[in-house]
Design an enzyme around this catalytic site. Sequence first.
Site, PDB file in Angstrom:
ATOM      1  CE  LYS A  25      32.480  25.310  49.594  1.00 41.82           C
ATOM      2  NZ  LYS A  25      31.053  24.884  49.705  1.00 41.82           N
ATOM      3  CE1 TYR A  46      30.054  27.203  54.551  1.00 41.48           C
ATOM      4  CE2 TYR A  46      31.919  25.789  55.069  1.00 41.48           C
ATOM      5  CZ  TYR A  46      31.185  26.536  54.154  1.00 41.48           C
ATOM      6  OH  TYR A  46      31.602  26.610  52.842  1.00 41.48           O
ATOM      7  CG  ASN A  90      29.469  23.601  46.586  1.00 45.10           C
ATOM      8  OD1 ASN A  90      30.475  23.644  47.277  1.00 45.10           O
ATOM      9  ND2 ASN A  90      28.357  24.235  46.915  1.00 45.10           N
ATOM     10  CG  HIS A 119      32.484  30.071  50.874  1.00 43.41           C
ATOM     11  ND1 HIS A 119      31.262  29.865  51.463  1.00 43.41           N
ATOM     12  CD2 HIS A 119      32.884  31.312  51.259  1.00 43.41           C
ATOM     13  CE1 HIS A 119      30.943  30.942  52.188  1.00 43.41           C
ATOM     14  NE2 HIS A 119      31.919  31.824  52.076  1.00 43.41           N
ATOM     15  CD  GLU A 152      31.736  34.183  54.466  1.00 46.60           C
ATOM     16  OE1 GLU A 152      32.200  34.398  53.329  1.00 46.60           O
ATOM     17  OE2 GLU A 152      30.665  33.573  54.661  1.00 46.60           O
TER      18      GLU A 152
HETATM   19  N1  UDP Z   1      25.497  22.303  51.393  1.00 47.01           N
HETATM   20  C1  UDP Z   1      25.236  20.940  51.513  1.00 47.01           C
HETATM   21  N2  UDP Z   1      23.946  20.502  51.328  1.00 47.01           N
HETATM   22  C2  UDP Z   1      22.917  21.358  51.035  1.00 47.01           C
HETATM   23  C3  UDP Z   1      23.184  22.731  50.926  1.00 47.01           C
HETATM   24  C4  UDP Z   1      24.477  23.173  51.112  1.00 47.01           C
HETATM   25  O1  UDP Z   1      26.135  20.148  51.779  1.00 47.01           O
HETATM   26  O2  UDP Z   1      21.778  20.907  50.872  1.00 47.01           O
HETATM   27  C5  UDP Z   1      26.877  22.789  51.582  1.00 47.01           C
HETATM   28  C6  UDP Z   1      27.534  23.260  50.285  1.00 47.01           C
HETATM   29  O3  UDP Z   1      28.923  22.908  50.331  1.00 47.01           O
HETATM   30  C7  UDP Z   1      27.330  24.757  50.350  1.00 47.01           C
HETATM   31  C8  UDP Z   1      27.480  25.024  51.842  1.00 47.01           C
HETATM   32  O4  UDP Z   1      26.871  23.901  52.462  1.00 47.01           O
HETATM   33  O5  UDP Z   1      28.246  25.456  49.536  1.00 47.01           O
HETATM   34  C9  UDP Z   1      26.851  26.302  52.342  1.00 47.01           C
HETATM   35  O6  UDP Z   1      25.498  26.300  51.960  1.00 47.01           O
HETATM   36  P1  UDP Z   1      24.810  27.615  51.397  1.00 47.01           P
HETATM   37  O7  UDP Z   1      23.335  27.388  51.402  1.00 47.01           O
HETATM   38  O8  UDP Z   1      25.323  28.805  52.136  1.00 47.01           O
HETATM   39  O9  UDP Z   1      25.276  27.659  49.852  1.00 47.01           O
HETATM   40  P2  UDP Z   1      26.322  28.610  49.115  1.00 47.01           P
HETATM   41  O10 UDP Z   1      26.202  29.980  49.732  1.00 47.01           O
HETATM   42  O11 UDP Z   1      27.686  28.012  49.310  1.00 47.01           O
HETATM   43  O12 UDP Z   1      25.905  28.584  47.673  1.00 47.01           O
HETATM   44 MG    MG Z   2      26.321  30.578  51.717  1.00 49.97          MG
END
Ligand code: UDP
Ligand code: MG
Length: 140
Positions: free
Chosen positions: A10, A50, A113, A116, A127
Amino acid sequence: MVERTLCIVKPDAVAKQSTGAILAQVEQSGLRLIACRMLHLSKTDAGRFYAVHRERPFYGELTDFMSSGPIVVCVLEGEGAIGKWRDLMGATDPAKAAEGSIRKQFGTNVERNATHGSDAPETARWEIGFFFGEQELRTE
Ligand code: UDP
Ligand code: MG
Protein backbone atom coordinates in the site's frame (compact mmCIF):
# COMPACT_ATOMS: atom_id res chain seq x y z
CA MET A 1 -3.99 -26.92 -3.48
CA VAL A 2 -1.86 -24.47 -5.45
CA GLU A 3 -3.56 -21.08 -5.32
CA ARG A 4 -2.97 -17.53 -6.49
CA THR A 5 -3.63 -14.45 -4.40
CA LEU A 6 -3.29 -10.70 -4.80
CA CYS A 7 -0.73 -8.84 -2.70
CA ILE A 8 -0.69 -5.04 -2.60
CA VAL A 9 2.08 -3.04 -0.99
CA LYS A 10 0.00 0.00 0.00
CA PRO A 11 1.01 3.68 -0.40
CA ASP A 12 2.29 3.99 3.20
CA ALA A 13 4.77 1.13 2.78
CA VAL A 14 5.89 2.21 -0.71
CA ALA A 15 6.52 5.75 0.62
CA LYS A 16 8.57 4.34 3.50
CA GLN A 17 10.80 2.42 1.04
CA SER A 18 9.63 -0.88 2.55
CA THR A 19 8.57 -2.56 -0.71
CA GLY A 20 11.77 -4.57 -1.09
CA ALA A 21 11.83 -5.68 2.56
CA ILE A 22 8.20 -6.82 2.35
CA LEU A 23 8.65 -8.70 -0.92
CA ALA A 24 11.82 -10.32 0.44
CA GLN A 25 9.79 -11.77 3.33
CA VAL A 26 7.14 -12.96 0.86
CA GLU A 27 9.79 -14.85 -1.11
CA GLN A 28 11.43 -16.20 2.06
CA SER A 29 8.04 -17.66 3.04
CA GLY A 30 8.15 -19.86 -0.04
CA LEU A 31 5.41 -18.01 -1.94
CA ARG A 32 6.33 -17.32 -5.53
CA LEU A 33 6.00 -13.89 -7.16
CA ILE A 34 4.52 -14.52 -10.59
CA ALA A 35 3.55 -10.93 -11.54
CA CYS A 36 4.38 -7.50 -10.15
CA ARG A 37 3.79 -3.85 -11.12
CA MET A 38 3.88 -0.34 -9.61
CA LEU A 39 0.98 2.00 -10.34
CA HIS A 40 -0.95 4.91 -8.87
CA LEU A 41 -4.69 4.30 -8.45
CA SER A 42 -7.20 7.06 -9.12
CA LYS A 43 -9.78 7.66 -6.37
CA THR A 44 -12.40 6.15 -8.71
CA ASP A 45 -10.40 2.95 -9.27
CA ALA A 46 -9.62 2.64 -5.54
CA GLY A 47 -13.39 2.91 -4.99
CA ARG A 48 -14.04 0.14 -7.54
CA PHE A 49 -11.40 -2.11 -5.98
CA TYR A 50 -12.86 -1.68 -2.48
CA ALA A 51 -16.52 -1.57 -3.62
CA VAL A 52 -17.32 -4.41 -1.19
CA HIS A 53 -16.70 -1.89 1.63
CA ARG A 54 -18.86 0.87 0.06
CA GLU A 55 -21.23 1.05 3.03
CA ARG A 56 -18.51 0.98 5.70
CA PRO A 57 -17.72 4.23 7.58
CA PHE A 58 -14.03 4.04 6.57
CA TYR A 59 -14.67 3.73 2.81
CA GLY A 60 -14.03 7.40 1.94
CA GLU A 61 -10.81 7.65 3.90
CA LEU A 62 -9.62 4.25 2.71
CA THR A 63 -10.05 5.17 -0.94
CA ASP A 64 -8.34 8.55 -0.34
CA PHE A 65 -5.42 6.69 1.24
CA MET A 66 -5.20 4.01 -1.47
CA SER A 67 -5.09 6.70 -4.17
CA SER A 68 -2.63 8.93 -2.25
CA GLY A 69 0.52 7.52 -3.85
CA PRO A 70 1.95 4.63 -5.82
CA ILE A 71 1.27 1.03 -4.85
CA VAL A 72 2.93 -2.22 -5.87
CA VAL A 73 0.54 -4.97 -6.94
CA CYS A 74 1.76 -8.56 -7.10
CA VAL A 75 0.33 -12.01 -7.70
CA LEU A 76 1.63 -14.70 -5.34
CA GLU A 77 1.40 -18.39 -6.10
CA GLY A 78 1.86 -21.44 -3.90
CA GLU A 79 0.26 -24.17 -1.85
CA GLY A 80 -2.57 -22.51 0.12
CA ALA A 81 -1.29 -19.09 -0.99
CA ILE A 82 -4.43 -17.20 0.09
CA GLY A 83 -4.28 -18.29 3.74
CA LYS A 84 -0.49 -18.25 3.83
CA TRP A 85 -0.30 -14.64 2.70
CA ARG A 86 -3.03 -13.58 5.16
CA ASP A 87 -1.15 -15.32 8.00
CA LEU A 88 2.10 -13.67 6.98
CA MET A 89 0.41 -10.21 6.87
CA GLY A 90 -1.22 -10.57 10.29
CA ALA A 91 -4.37 -8.91 11.64
CA THR A 92 -5.89 -5.87 9.89
CA ASP A 93 -4.92 -3.65 12.84
CA PRO A 94 -1.10 -3.67 13.18
CA ALA A 95 -1.47 -3.14 16.95
CA LYS A 96 -3.26 -6.52 17.14
CA ALA A 97 -1.08 -8.31 14.58
CA ALA A 98 1.27 -11.08 15.68
CA GLU A 99 4.91 -10.32 16.43
CA GLY A 100 6.97 -10.75 13.27
CA SER A 101 3.98 -10.33 10.92
CA ILE A 102 4.25 -7.86 8.03
CA ARG A 103 1.58 -5.52 9.38
CA LYS A 104 3.20 -5.55 12.83
CA GLN A 105 6.58 -4.65 11.34
CA PHE A 106 5.52 -2.18 8.65
CA GLY A 107 1.97 -0.98 9.45
CA THR A 108 1.07 2.27 11.22
CA ASN A 109 -2.63 1.94 12.10
CA VAL A 110 -5.79 0.04 11.11
CA GLU A 111 -6.02 2.01 7.85
CA ARG A 112 -2.35 2.44 6.96
CA ASN A 113 -1.50 -1.22 7.42
CA ALA A 114 1.15 -1.69 4.71
CA THR A 115 -0.38 -4.53 2.69
CA HIS A 116 -3.51 -6.08 1.21
CA GLY A 117 -4.26 -9.76 0.69
CA SER A 118 -7.23 -11.50 -0.94
CA ASP A 119 -9.51 -13.32 1.51
CA ALA A 120 -10.97 -16.20 -0.57
CA PRO A 121 -10.55 -17.95 -3.95
CA GLU A 122 -13.41 -16.01 -5.60
CA THR A 123 -12.16 -12.61 -4.43
CA ALA A 124 -8.58 -13.55 -5.35
CA ARG A 125 -9.66 -14.32 -8.91
CA TRP A 126 -11.56 -11.02 -9.18
CA GLU A 127 -8.78 -8.93 -7.58
CA ILE A 128 -6.05 -10.48 -9.77
CA GLY A 129 -8.18 -9.78 -12.87
CA PHE A 130 -8.63 -6.19 -11.71
CA PHE A 131 -4.90 -5.53 -12.20
CA PHE A 132 -3.46 -8.22 -14.47
CA GLY A 133 -4.08 -9.68 -17.90
CA GLU A 134 -3.53 -13.23 -19.06
CA GLN A 135 -0.15 -12.49 -20.64
CA GLU A 136 1.26 -11.09 -17.38
CA LEU A 137 0.14 -14.20 -15.51
CA ARG A 138 1.74 -16.75 -17.80
CA THR A 139 4.29 -18.84 -15.89
CA GLU A 140 5.85 -20.86 -18.69
N1 UDP B 1 -9.74 -0.42 7.23
C1 UDP B 1 -9.86 0.81 7.88
N2 UDP B 1 -10.55 0.85 9.07
C2 UDP B 1 -11.13 -0.26 9.63
C3 UDP B 1 -11.01 -1.49 8.96
C4 UDP B 1 -10.32 -1.54 7.77
O1 UDP B 1 -9.36 1.82 7.41
O2 UDP B 1 -11.73 -0.17 10.70
C5 UDP B 1 -8.99 -0.48 5.96
C6 UDP B 1 -7.65 -1.21 6.08
O3 UDP B 1 -6.71 -0.56 5.23
C7 UDP B 1 -8.00 -2.60 5.59
C8 UDP B 1 -9.01 -2.30 4.50
O4 UDP B 1 -9.75 -1.20 5.00
O5 UDP B 1 -6.86 -3.31 5.16
C9 UDP B 1 -9.93 -3.43 4.13
O6 UDP B 1 -10.57 -3.87 5.31
P1 UDP B 1 -10.77 -5.42 5.60
O7 UDP B 1 -11.74 -5.54 6.72
O8 UDP B 1 -11.08 -6.13 4.33
O9 UDP B 1 -9.33 -5.88 6.18
P2 UDP B 1 -8.18 -6.76 5.50
O10 UDP B 1 -8.86 -7.83 4.68
O11 UDP B 1 -7.34 -5.84 4.67
O12 UDP B 1 -7.41 -7.33 6.66
MG1 MG C 1 -10.29 -7.66 3.18
